[in-house]
Design an enzyme around this catalytic site. Structure first.
Site, PDB file in Angstrom:
ATOM      1  N   ARG A  67      -2.553   8.702   8.920  1.00  0.00           N
ATOM      2  CA  ARG A  67      -2.386   9.388   7.393  1.00  0.00           C
ATOM      3  C   ARG A  67      -2.567  11.376   7.604  1.00  0.00           C
ATOM      4  O   ARG A  67      -3.549  11.185   8.573  1.00  0.00           O
ATOM      5  CB  ARG A  67      -3.270  10.239   5.695  1.00  0.00           C
ATOM      6  CG  ARG A  67      -2.678   8.022   5.314  1.00  0.00           C
ATOM      7  CD  ARG A  67      -1.296   7.786   4.651  1.00  0.00           C
ATOM      8  NE  ARG A  67      -0.855   7.016   3.636  1.00  0.00           N
ATOM      9  CZ  ARG A  67      -0.459   6.139   4.320  1.00  0.00           C
ATOM     10  NH1 ARG A  67      -0.105   5.752   5.828  1.00  0.00           N
ATOM     11  NH2 ARG A  67       0.010   5.286   3.464  1.00  0.00           N
ATOM     12  N   GLU A  99       5.365  16.110   4.976  1.00  0.00           N
ATOM     13  CA  GLU A  99       6.776  14.691   5.100  1.00  0.00           C
ATOM     14  C   GLU A  99       7.819  14.980   4.160  1.00  0.00           C
ATOM     15  O   GLU A  99       7.270  14.436   3.104  1.00  0.00           O
ATOM     16  CB  GLU A  99       6.133  13.837   5.651  1.00  0.00           C
ATOM     17  CG  GLU A  99       4.263  13.479   6.358  1.00  0.00           C
ATOM     18  CD  GLU A  99       4.534  12.154   6.822  1.00  0.00           C
ATOM     19  OE1 GLU A  99       4.528  10.802   5.794  1.00  0.00           O
ATOM     20  OE2 GLU A  99       2.996  11.759   6.974  1.00  0.00           O
ATOM     21  N   HIS A 110       6.897   9.053  10.362  1.00  0.00           N
ATOM     22  CA  HIS A 110       6.057   7.628   9.711  1.00  0.00           C
ATOM     23  C   HIS A 110       6.278   6.446   9.598  1.00  0.00           C
ATOM     24  O   HIS A 110       6.425   6.206   8.734  1.00  0.00           O
ATOM     25  CB  HIS A 110       5.466   8.451   8.336  1.00  0.00           C
ATOM     26  CG  HIS A 110       4.272   7.389   7.315  1.00  0.00           C
ATOM     27  ND1 HIS A 110       3.798   8.454   6.691  1.00  0.00           N
ATOM     28  CD2 HIS A 110       4.210   6.304   7.438  1.00  0.00           C
ATOM     29  CE1 HIS A 110       3.306   7.759   5.788  1.00  0.00           C
ATOM     30  NE2 HIS A 110       2.664   5.937   6.218  1.00  0.00           N
TER      31      HIS A 110
HETATM   32  N1  LIG Z   1       1.993   5.157  10.190  1.00  0.00           N
HETATM   33  C1  LIG Z   1       2.296   4.409   9.882  1.00  0.00           C
HETATM   34  O1  LIG Z   1       3.628   4.580   9.507  1.00  0.00           O
HETATM   35  C2  LIG Z   1       1.483   3.422   9.279  1.00  0.00           C
HETATM   36  C3  LIG Z   1       1.656   2.208   9.137  1.00  0.00           C
HETATM   37  C4  LIG Z   1       1.003   1.035   8.210  1.00  0.00           C
HETATM   38  C5  LIG Z   1      -0.671   2.222   7.647  1.00  0.00           C
HETATM   39  N2  LIG Z   1      -1.039   3.177   8.425  1.00  0.00           N
HETATM   40  C6  LIG Z   1      -2.151   3.786   8.004  1.00  0.00           C
HETATM   41  O2  LIG Z   1      -3.030   3.033   8.758  1.00  0.00           O
HETATM   42  C7  LIG Z   1      -4.273   2.932   8.028  1.00  0.00           C
HETATM   43  C8  LIG Z   1      -4.655   2.308   8.876  1.00  0.00           C
HETATM   44  O3  LIG Z   1      -5.102   0.673   8.205  1.00  0.00           O
HETATM   45  P1  LIG Z   1      -5.664  -0.777   8.412  1.00  0.00           P
HETATM   46  O4  LIG Z   1      -4.540  -1.738   8.429  1.00  0.00           O
HETATM   47  O5  LIG Z   1      -6.275  -0.581  10.189  1.00  0.00           O
HETATM   48  O6  LIG Z   1      -6.458  -0.834   7.463  1.00  0.00           O
HETATM   49  P2  LIG Z   1      -8.071  -1.402   7.353  1.00  0.00           P
HETATM   50  O7  LIG Z   1      -8.402  -1.393   5.955  1.00  0.00           O
HETATM   51  O8  LIG Z   1      -8.063  -2.552   7.690  1.00  0.00           O
HETATM   52  O9  LIG Z   1      -9.189  -0.281   8.221  1.00  0.00           O
HETATM   53  C9  LIG Z   1      -9.496   0.504   8.022  1.00  0.00           C
HETATM   54  C10 LIG Z   1     -10.605   1.533   8.484  1.00  0.00           C
HETATM   55  O10 LIG Z   1     -11.323   2.865   8.206  1.00  0.00           O
HETATM   56  C11 LIG Z   1     -12.353   3.074   7.637  1.00  0.00           C
HETATM   57  N3  LIG Z   1     -12.565   4.498   7.626  1.00  0.00           N
HETATM   58  C12 LIG Z   1     -12.515   5.188   6.473  1.00  0.00           C
HETATM   59  N4  LIG Z   1     -12.223   5.914   6.600  1.00  0.00           N
HETATM   60  C13 LIG Z   1     -13.214   6.645   7.999  1.00  0.00           C
HETATM   61  C14 LIG Z   1     -14.165   7.277   8.365  1.00  0.00           C
HETATM   62  N5  LIG Z   1     -13.733   8.641   7.729  1.00  0.00           N
HETATM   63  N6  LIG Z   1     -14.244   7.466  10.021  1.00  0.00           N
HETATM   64  C15 LIG Z   1     -14.155   5.937  10.636  1.00  0.00           C
HETATM   65  N7  LIG Z   1     -13.370   4.908   9.917  1.00  0.00           N
HETATM   66  C16 LIG Z   1     -13.379   5.120   8.576  1.00  0.00           C
HETATM   67  C17 LIG Z   1     -12.513   1.529   6.836  1.00  0.00           C
HETATM   68  O11 LIG Z   1     -13.886   1.500   6.650  1.00  0.00           O
HETATM   69  C18 LIG Z   1     -11.466   0.697   7.669  1.00  0.00           C
HETATM   70  O12 LIG Z   1     -12.544  -0.221   8.380  1.00  0.00           O
HETATM   71  C19 LIG Z   1      -3.806   2.627   6.568  1.00  0.00           C
HETATM   72  O13 LIG Z   1      -4.595   3.042   5.833  1.00  0.00           O
HETATM   73  C20 LIG Z   1      -2.637   3.802   6.025  1.00  0.00           C
HETATM   74  O14 LIG Z   1      -3.394   4.787   5.774  1.00  0.00           O
HETATM   75  C21 LIG Z   1       0.208   4.295   8.987  1.00  0.00           C
END
Ligand SMILES: NC(=O)c1ccc[n+]([C@@H]2O[C@H](COP(=O)([O-])OP(=O)(O)OC[C@H]3O[C@@H](n4cnc5c(N)ncnc54)[C@H](O)[C@@H]3O)[C@@H](O)[C@H]2O)c1
Length: 327
Positions: free
Chosen positions: A240, A269, A289
């Site tokens: 994000r 964005e 994104h």
């Molecule tokens: N670019 C894109 O189009 C796109 C698409 C899908 C998801 N995403 C983003 O990717 C993120 C992660 O997705 P996921 O499926 O892996 O989620 P997930 O919940 O499986 O994993 C996220 C991990 O990040 C950890 N985390 C939170 N804060 C942290 C910090 N300060 N330092 C280190 N780790 C931290 C959490 O504990 C968790 O283990 C989503 O929340 C979304 O914002 C982006």
């Protein structure tokens, strides 16, 4: 009166024809308002949610006043298409009794592929070579070998671990940080080692951000964090935008502290026309994104979103207990 299913998420809007007959056969009206850009703002969302029974939303404004306006009207359920729920005021949704579901774990592979796309492109200057060849030039850039580099992943969840698996396949040493202790078996399965955030900053040649956005990690990558990275580090953000302080990143790109940056997400964005990031033409790669944007993944999540929406209306074949409730 027929219940109304509002679709504001662009991915489902584009493919609604595939589901419309099925939804209508359940006696539900499908409402697809015209979307210009990536999301609807607060005023539009508040007005529309109040008129809908359930909604499938994307990056739209789902802040407290919007949710309250919805529930003051007809709204009784919300699906947040995708993983990220940082745009949803979850405490308020819970307080006002509005069930909110998301669709996690549906595109870890796709977002991880995109992260590797950024890494490969920047490491071998693919975007510069393409640009030069089209301009009639024939420049041979000296890139970096990925084999032997250290890949640091911030956030070892579903996406982070798939990035790790790919990093190992390219011969990189993979370390990562998380705010929770990740099951060592999950990490061993992808060849990653969990380390403190500080160690990831200090040791990684390439840092990929793959954590969810929380109030605690807003501007996690600020001037202080950037200063602790290796000189010339590659930074890739597929998580994000607000996790990175873009003003600090611009300074770091200017000084060479950050050698290259792959950004699929931004603080604002679409990226504003006057963003100073645009000045770095040779060592940045920008996305829209679109980490989850493959035909296969969109179809998978659209199907699930429609199933959840129908189940919230007590219709369809799916059992709500099988889905992920976030509020
Ligand atoms: N670019 C894109 O189009 C796109 C698409 C899908 C998801 N995403 C983003 O990717 C993120 C992660 O997705 P996921 O499926 O892996 O989620 P997930 O919940 O499986 O994993 C996220 C991990 O990040 C950890 N985390 C939170 N804060 C942290 C910090 N300060 N330092 C280190 N780790 C931290 C959490 O504990 C968790 O283990 C989503 O929340 C979304 O914002 C982006």
């Amino acid at each position: 009166m027929a219940p109304k299913l509002l679709v504001t998420c662009g991915h489902l809007q584009r493919h609604i024809a595939r589901y419309r007959d099925e939804i209508v056969a359940h006696g539900v009206e499908v409402w697809v308002p015209k979307l210009d850009g990536q999301q609807f703002g607060a005023a539009e969302m508040a007005a529309m949610l109040a008129e809908a029974d359930v909604a499938v939303a994307g990056d739209d404004d789902l802040s407290a006043p919007v949710l309250r306006a919805g529930v003051a009207g007809k709204l009784r359920g919300l699906v947040r298409w995708g993983i990220g729920t940082d745009n949803v005021d979850k405490p308020v949704a819970t307080e006002i009794g509005l069930p909110v579901y998301n669709t996690p774990g549906m595109f870890s592979n796709e977002v991880a592929d995109l992260a590797l796309g950024h890494i490969l492109t920047l490491a071998r200057h693919l975007q510069r070579m393409d640009r030069d060849v089209r301009a009639g030039l024939w420049t041979r850039y000296e890139g970096r070998s990925l084999h032997g580099l250290t890949l640091g992943i911030v956030g070892l969840g579903g996406i982070g671990r798939e990035i790790a698996r790919r990093g190992v396949a390219f011969g990189m040493k993979v370390i990562g940080s998380d705010v929770v202790t990740v099951d060592p078996k999950l990490l061993a399965a992808v060849g990653a080692q969990q380390k403190p955030f500080e160690a990831v900053l200090a040791e990684a040649d390439i840092i990929v951000l793959a954590c969810n956005l929380t109030p605690e990690n807003h501007h996690l990558i600020n001037a202080d964090a950037l200063a602790r990275m290796k000189h010339g580090v590659m930074l890739v953000n597929v998580a994000r935008g607000p996790i990175v302080d873009e003003a600090a990143l611009v300074d770091a790109l200017r000084s060479g502290k950050v050698g290259s940056a792959g950004l699929d997400v931004f603080e604002a964005e679409p990226l504003p026309a006057d963003s100073p990031l645009r000045a770095f033409e040779d060592n940045t790669l920008f996305g829209t994104h679109s980490g989850s944007s493959t035909a296969e993944a969109i179809q998978r999540v659209n199907r699930m979103s429609v199933d959840i929406a129908l189940a919230m209306l007590g219709l369809g074949h799916a059992d709500l207990a099988n889905f992920n409730k976030v509020a």
